[in-house]
Design a protein around this motif. Structure first.
Motif, PDB file in Angstrom:
ATOM      1  N   SER A  45       0.857  -1.180   0.000  1.00 29.97           N
ATOM      2  CA  SER A  45       0.000   0.000   0.000  1.00 29.97           C
ATOM      3  C   SER A  45       0.894   1.231   0.000  1.00 29.97           C
ATOM      4  O   SER A  45       2.102   1.154   0.249  1.00 29.97           O
ATOM      5  CB  SER A  45      -0.917   0.022   1.233  1.00 29.97           C
ATOM      6  OG  SER A  45      -0.166   0.154   2.418  1.00 29.97           O
ATOM      7  N   SER A  74      -5.074   6.739 -11.671  1.00 29.65           N
ATOM      8  CA  SER A  74      -4.773   6.059 -10.416  1.00 29.65           C
ATOM      9  C   SER A  74      -3.377   6.411  -9.934  1.00 29.65           C
ATOM     10  O   SER A  74      -3.153   6.645  -8.739  1.00 29.65           O
ATOM     11  CB  SER A  74      -4.902   4.548 -10.606  1.00 29.65           C
ATOM     12  OG  SER A  74      -4.548   3.858  -9.435  1.00 29.65           O
ATOM     13  N   ASN A  76      -3.299  10.397  -8.867  1.00 30.52           N
ATOM     14  CA  ASN A  76      -4.106  10.790  -7.710  1.00 30.52           C
ATOM     15  C   ASN A  76      -3.723  10.076  -6.423  1.00 30.52           C
ATOM     16  O   ASN A  76      -4.110  10.520  -5.342  1.00 30.52           O
ATOM     17  CB  ASN A  76      -5.585  10.541  -8.003  1.00 30.52           C
ATOM     18  CG  ASN A  76      -6.081  11.369  -9.174  1.00 30.52           C
ATOM     19  OD1 ASN A  76      -5.566  12.457  -9.435  1.00 30.52           O
ATOM     20  ND2 ASN A  76      -7.062  10.849  -9.896  1.00 30.52           N
ATOM     21  N   HIS A  77      -3.011   8.943  -6.518  1.00 26.84           N
ATOM     22  CA  HIS A  77      -2.775   8.189  -5.284  1.00 26.84           C
ATOM     23  C   HIS A  77      -1.325   7.726  -5.137  1.00 26.84           C
ATOM     24  O   HIS A  77      -0.646   8.094  -4.178  1.00 26.84           O
ATOM     25  CB  HIS A  77      -3.713   6.978  -5.243  1.00 26.84           C
ATOM     26  CG  HIS A  77      -3.631   6.198  -3.959  1.00 26.84           C
ATOM     27  ND1 HIS A  77      -4.062   6.696  -2.749  1.00 26.84           N
ATOM     28  CD2 HIS A  77      -3.144   4.955  -3.697  1.00 26.84           C
ATOM     29  CE1 HIS A  77      -3.864   5.799  -1.798  1.00 26.84           C
ATOM     30  NE2 HIS A  77      -3.302   4.735  -2.348  1.00 26.84           N
ATOM     31  N   TYR A  78      -0.846   6.928  -6.086  1.00 29.97           N
ATOM     32  CA  TYR A  78       0.431   6.246  -5.900  1.00 29.97           C
ATOM     33  C   TYR A  78       1.642   7.109  -6.230  1.00 29.97           C
ATOM     34  O   TYR A  78       2.759   6.779  -5.829  1.00 29.97           O
ATOM     35  CB  TYR A  78       0.479   4.980  -6.764  1.00 29.97           C
ATOM     36  CG  TYR A  78      -0.468   3.900  -6.302  1.00 29.97           C
ATOM     37  CD1 TYR A  78      -0.163   3.116  -5.194  1.00 29.97           C
ATOM     38  CD2 TYR A  78      -1.661   3.655  -6.966  1.00 29.97           C
ATOM     39  CE1 TYR A  78      -1.020   2.121  -4.758  1.00 29.97           C
ATOM     40  CE2 TYR A  78      -2.538   2.653  -6.542  1.00 29.97           C
ATOM     41  CZ  TYR A  78      -2.204   1.894  -5.441  1.00 29.97           C
ATOM     42  OH  TYR A  78      -3.056   0.913  -5.007  1.00 29.97           O
TER      43      TYR A  78
END
Length: 761
Positions: free
Chosen positions: A218, A384, A387-389
Motif C-alpha cells: 500500500s 490512479s 491521484n494516489h500512488y
C-alpha cells in the motif's frame, strides 16, 4: 544414535600396527601389551588418548588383539589410571613427537585462533574443531575438554574485542553519539526472564521502528518503509564499515542486537554496543531497501491490473454490437476450408449474412472499440497513479539509487532522472520544448499515441504524467530481470557481485568449466534448438497419453487420470497394529520430547546473544514448549497456560534469545538425519524420496520465525509443503517463508524432495 561399524578397509588403514610400532609393543605382555597397542593406534588416528574404554570400537580392539596375539577380553584388565598408563602415554607421545599442552602452548593457540579463525567463525564448536586441528599440526596433545572450552572462549572474546575496536574506530564521533542514543531512552530493566515478555518492550521509537516488519502492499506501507530507511541513513554509517568482516560475523551481531533489549545493550562496553547496533542498522538498511524495491514492483503491477479490471467491467458489453460473431467466424472457417483455392469475393463474402457490408461493420467496430479500450485503460492507469500512488513512487526515486551495467537500458535510468528532476513541476502537462526526453522501448506499442500528444499549437509534445507511468513500468520490467539493480540492496544488488572477482580475467577458463560457448549467439542457438526439440517431442507425445486429457473447461484445461492404487505392503497392517498396541495414541508433545531425548538436537542451541544463565534441563523444557507452540500454531500464550511451571514471559524470553531461524533449521536437520539413520531397511525398504504436494499458505502468529507478509496471499503467514505417499499419509512436512515460493517450485520441477545433510532447510 548407534555408531556405524568399521569396515575392513577402515580397520586396515587406521588400526594396523606398522613395523616401528610393533617394536614398541614387543616388550610388553598380556593386557599391558594390548592396552598400549590400542592407545597407540587411537592416538595416531585422533591425535589424543581415549577418555575411557567406551570410546574404543569393539571391532578395532579385536583387530589389534589379533595382531598382538592377545585375547580382546584382556583389555578389561588394563589399568586406565595409575603410573603404568601414564608411562605408556609418555612413551607414545615421545614416539610420535607430541607433547602435552603447556601454558605457553595454550596462549599461542589462543592467539592463533583469535587471529585466523575466530574473526570469521563465531560458532564455538567450529572453533574447537580448528583448535584440535591446530594441535595436531603443532604436535600438541589436545587439552582436556574444559581447558579446550576456556581456550575457545578466550579466542572468541579476543577476536570480538579486536573486531569491535576496528569497526568502532571507523565511525565518526557524531555517528557513535547517534547510535548510543538509540538505546539511551529506555529505563525499564528486562535483564531477567520475567522482563522479556515481548521483543523490544522498552525500545525507543526509532529503534522499534527500524525493527518492525513491513505491512501490506500500500502507499502507507511504502511511505513508512521510506521513513525507516531515512532514519537508518541519518545515523551516518560508512558504506564500507564491514567491508573486511565476514558476513556470518555481521549476521551474528545483527541477531544479537535484534534480540537484546536496550537495557541489555547498555550493559556492554561502548565498542561492542556500537558495533552490535551498527550491524543491526547496516543489515536492516539492506533489508528495507529490498522491501522498497519489492513494494515498487508490486505497486506498479497493481496499478495496471486494477485499471484493466475496472475498464473491463465498464466496457465488457461494448464489444457485442455486431451480433453473432461466433457464427460468423464458424461460417468463414467452414467456407474457407471448403474452397481453399477460391477468391475472397467468391467464397468468403457469400458465407456471411449481409456479405461484405457485415464484415465492414465488424472491422469498423474493432477499430473504434479496440483502441478505445486500450486508451481507456491507459487513462484510468494514469489517473490512479497521479491521484494516489505517485507520491510514494516519486519519493522512492529520492531514496533508491537505480543503476545498470548494460548500456542498452541506460535510457530507462535517464528517464527516471528526468522524472525526478520535474517531480515538483506542479500542473505542468508537458515537458519543456528544449528538454531532452530519453526514449526507451516501453514508450512504443499501445503507449505511443498516449505518451505523445499535440499541444494547442499542433506541436508534438511528451505528456509528463504518462511518461512517468511508462518509466515506472519499464523500471519494473528491468528490475525483475536484474538488468537494473539498486545500490545498497541485498537481493536486488548488482548481479556482477555474485560472480568471482577474477571472472573476467578467467572468463575462457570459467566458460570451459561450465561447458558453455563464449559466443552468446551460439549459446542462444543451442538453447533454441534444444527447446524446439523438447517442445516438439512434448507436442507429439501428449495426444498419445491415455491418462492425459486437455480440453477447455472451467475447472482447468489439463486433467490427469488418477493413478491406480498401489498394493499395500504385506507387513504394514501388522506394524500399525503393533504400534497401536504398544503405545496407543501418543500426544504430539510427547513425540517431540522423545525425538529430542533420542537425538540430542537441542544440545547445540546457544543464546543468540552469546551467553545465558539457564540450566540445560530448564532450557530444554522451555525450548520444547516454544517449538510446540509455533509448530502447532497454538501460540505461546495458550501453551503457557498448561501446568508445567513455566510462565509466558519465561517462554518468550527463551524464544527471543535462543530460538533463531538457524537454530530451528539445525534442529530439523538433526532430527531428519537421525530418522533416516534409524529407519530399518528390512521394514521400509531402500526408498528415500517422496512426492511433494503444492504449498499451502497457513496463517501464523507474527512471532513465528518464518511468518511474513506476501502480496500473492494478501496477508501474513507461512508456507507448508506436505511430503506425502499414496495420497494418504503425511511422511514429512517442511515449513518455509513465503519468499522462497518461486525457488521451491523450480526446485520441485527438477527433482523430488531429497533429504541429506541439508534437509529441513
Amino acid at each position: 544414535m548407534a555408531r556405524t561399524p568399521l569396515d575392513l578397509d577402515e580397520l586396515v588403514e587406521h588400526w594396523t600396527l606398522l613395523k616401528d610400532e610393533q617394536g614398541l609393543v614387543s616388550g610388553k605382555r598380556g593386557a599391558t601389551r594390548l592396552g598400549f597397542a590400542v592407545l597407540l593406534k587411537f592416538y595416531t588416528q585422533y591425535g589424543r588418548f581415549p577418555r575411557n574404554r567406551a570410546e574404543l570400537p569393539g571391532e578395532a580392539v579385536g583387530f589389534v588383539a589379533r595382531q598382538v596375539q592377545v585375547p580382546a577380553s584382556e583389555l578389561e584388565s588394563y589399568d586406565w589410571t595409575g603410573r603404568t598408563v601414564e608411562y605408556h602415554r609418555a612413551q607414545i607421545r615421545e614416539h610420535l613427537g607430541f607433547r602435552e599442552c603447556s601454558v605457553a602452548d595454550a596462549e599461542k593457540l589462543t592467539a592463533y585462533l583469535a587471529e585466523h579463525v575466530a574473526h570469521k567463525e563465531r560458532r564455538p564448536d567450529q572453533v574447537r574443531v580448528e583448535l584440535l586441528a591446530r594441535c595436531r599440526t603443532e604436535s600438541i596433545e589436545p587439552p582436556t575438554p574444559g581447558r579446550c572450552d576456556r581456550i575457545v572462549g578466550a579466542a572468541l572474546r579476543a577476536a570480538e574485542e579486536s573486531l569491535t575496536a576496528l569497526v568502532s574506530s571507523r565511525l565518526t564521533v557524531e555517528s557513535i553519539e547517534r547510535i548510543v542514543a538509540l538505546v539511551a531512552g529506555a529505563d525499564q530493566d528486562d535483564a531477567g526472564p520475567t522482563g522479556g515478555g515481548t521483543e523490544g518492550d522498552d525500545a525507543p521509537p526509532v529503534l522499534a521502528k527500524v525493527k518492525e516488519a513491513p505491512g501490506n502492499v500500500s502507499l502507507e506501507t511504502m511511505l513508512t518503509e521510506i521513513d525507516k530507511l531515512l532514519a537508518v541513513r541519518a545515523i551516518g554509517l560508512p558504506r564500507n564499515l564491514f567491508i573486511d568482516v565476514a558476513p556470518k560475523v555481521v549476521a551474528g551481531w545483527r541477531a544479537r542486537a535484534a534480540v537484546e533489549s536496550p537495557s541489555h545493550l547498555r550493559t556492554h562496553p561502548v565498542a561492542l554496543r556500537v558495533t552490535l547496533l551498527a550491524a543491526l542498522l547496516h543489515e536492516r538498511e539492506r533489508e528495507i531497501t529490498d522491501t522498497l524495491v519489492e513494494l515498487l514492483i508490486s505497486t506498479v503491477h497493481r496499478i495496471g491490473a486494477r485499471a484493466e479490471r475496472k475498464v473491463t467491467e465498464q466496457l465488457i458489453n461494448a464489444f457485442k454490437k455486431v451480433s453473432g460473431k461466433e457464427n460468423i467466424l464458424f461460417k468463414l472457417a467452414e467456407a474457407s476450408l471448403g474452397a481453399p483455392e477460391g477468391t475472397v469475393r467468391q467464397v468468403v463474402f457469400p458465407a456471411v449474412s449481409g456479405g461484405e457490408a457485415t464484415l465492414r461493420e465488424l472491422v469498423h467496430e474493432f477499430k473504434t472499440r479496440g483502441p478505445v479500450y486500450r486508451r481507456t485503460v491507459q487513462t484510468t492507469l494514469k489517473a490512479s497513479y497521479t491521484n494516489h500512488y505517485r507520491r510514494g513512487l516519486i519519493k522512492l526515486l529520492d531514496v533508491l539509487e537505480f543503476r545498470s551495467s548494460n548500456h542498452t537500458h541506460r535510457p530507462v535510468i535517464e528517464a527516471l532522472a528526468l522524472v525526478a528532476r520535474y517531480a515538483n513541476a506542479g500542473n505542468t502537462t508537458y515537458y519543456p520544448l528544449g528538454e531532452t526526453v530519453p526514449v526507451h522501448k516501453a514508450m512504443g506499442g499501445d503507449w505511443a499515441e498516449v505518451v505523445h500528444r499535440a499541444d494547442k499549437r499542433g506541436r508534438r509534445r511528451v505528456v509528463r504524467m504518462v511518461y512517468e507511468v511508462v518509466a515506472f513500468q519499464a523500471l519494473r520490467d528491468q528490475l525483475k530481470c536484474k538488468e537494473i539493480w539498486v545500490g545498497g540492496a541485498d537481493k536486488w544488488r548488482n548481479p556482477d557481485e555474485d560472480l568471482p572477482q577474477d571472472f573476467e580475467a578467467r572468463r575462457a577458463e570459467n566458460y570451459r568449466e561450465l561447458r558453455k560457448p563464449l559466443d552468446a549467439a551460439v549459446f542462444v542457438d543451442e538453447l533454441r534448438e534444444q527447446m524446439t526439440a523438447e517442445l516438439s517431442l512434448l507436442n507429439d507425445t501428449m495426444p498419445k497419453l491415455s491418462w492425459l486429457d486437455i480440453a477447455e473447461r472451467k475447472s482447468g484445461a489439463i486433467r490427469l487420470t488418477a493413478a491406480e492404487a498401489q498394493p499395500e505392503p504385506r507387513n504394514l497392517r501388522r506394524i500399525k497394529a503393533e504400534v497401536q498396541r504398544r503405545w496407543g495414541i501418543v500426544p504430539l508433545v510427547d513425540m517431540l520430547k522423545e525425538a529430542v531425548l533420542r537425538t540430542g538436537c537441542l544440545d547445540a542451541v546457544t543464546s543468540v546473544s552469546g551467553g545465558g544463565s539457564h540450566s540445560p534441563e530448564v532450557l530444554a523444557e522451555r525450548l520444547l514448549l516454544v517449538i510446540y507452540a509455533y509448530g502447532t500454531n497454538t501460540g505461546i500464550k495458550a501453551v503457557a497456560s498448561g501446568g508445567h511451571g513455566h510462565t509466558e514471559d519465561e517462554l518468550r524470553y527463551v524464544r527471543r534469545r535462543y530460538l533463531s531461524a538457524e537454530a530451528a533449521r539445525a534442529i530439523a536437520i538433526q532430527i531428519a538425519n537421525a530418522t533416516f539413520a534409524a529407519r530399518s531397511t528390512e521394514v521400509w525398504g531402500q526408498g528415500s524420496t517422496a512426492v511433494a504436494s503444492d504449498s499451502t499458505h497457513v496463517r501464523a502468529y507474527d512471532q513465528n520465525l518464518f511468518t511474513e507478509w506476501h502480496s500473492r496471499y494478501g496477508g501474513r503467514g507461512v508456507l507448508i509443503y506436505w511430503h506425502v505417499e499414496k495420497k494418504s499419509l503425511a511422511i514429512h512436512s517442511q515449513l518455509i517463508n513465503c519468499t522462497r515460493l518461486r525457488g521451491r517450485r523450480d526446485d520441485r520441477r527438477r527433482h523430488a524432495a531429497r533429504h541429506h545433510h541439508g534437509c529441513g532447510s
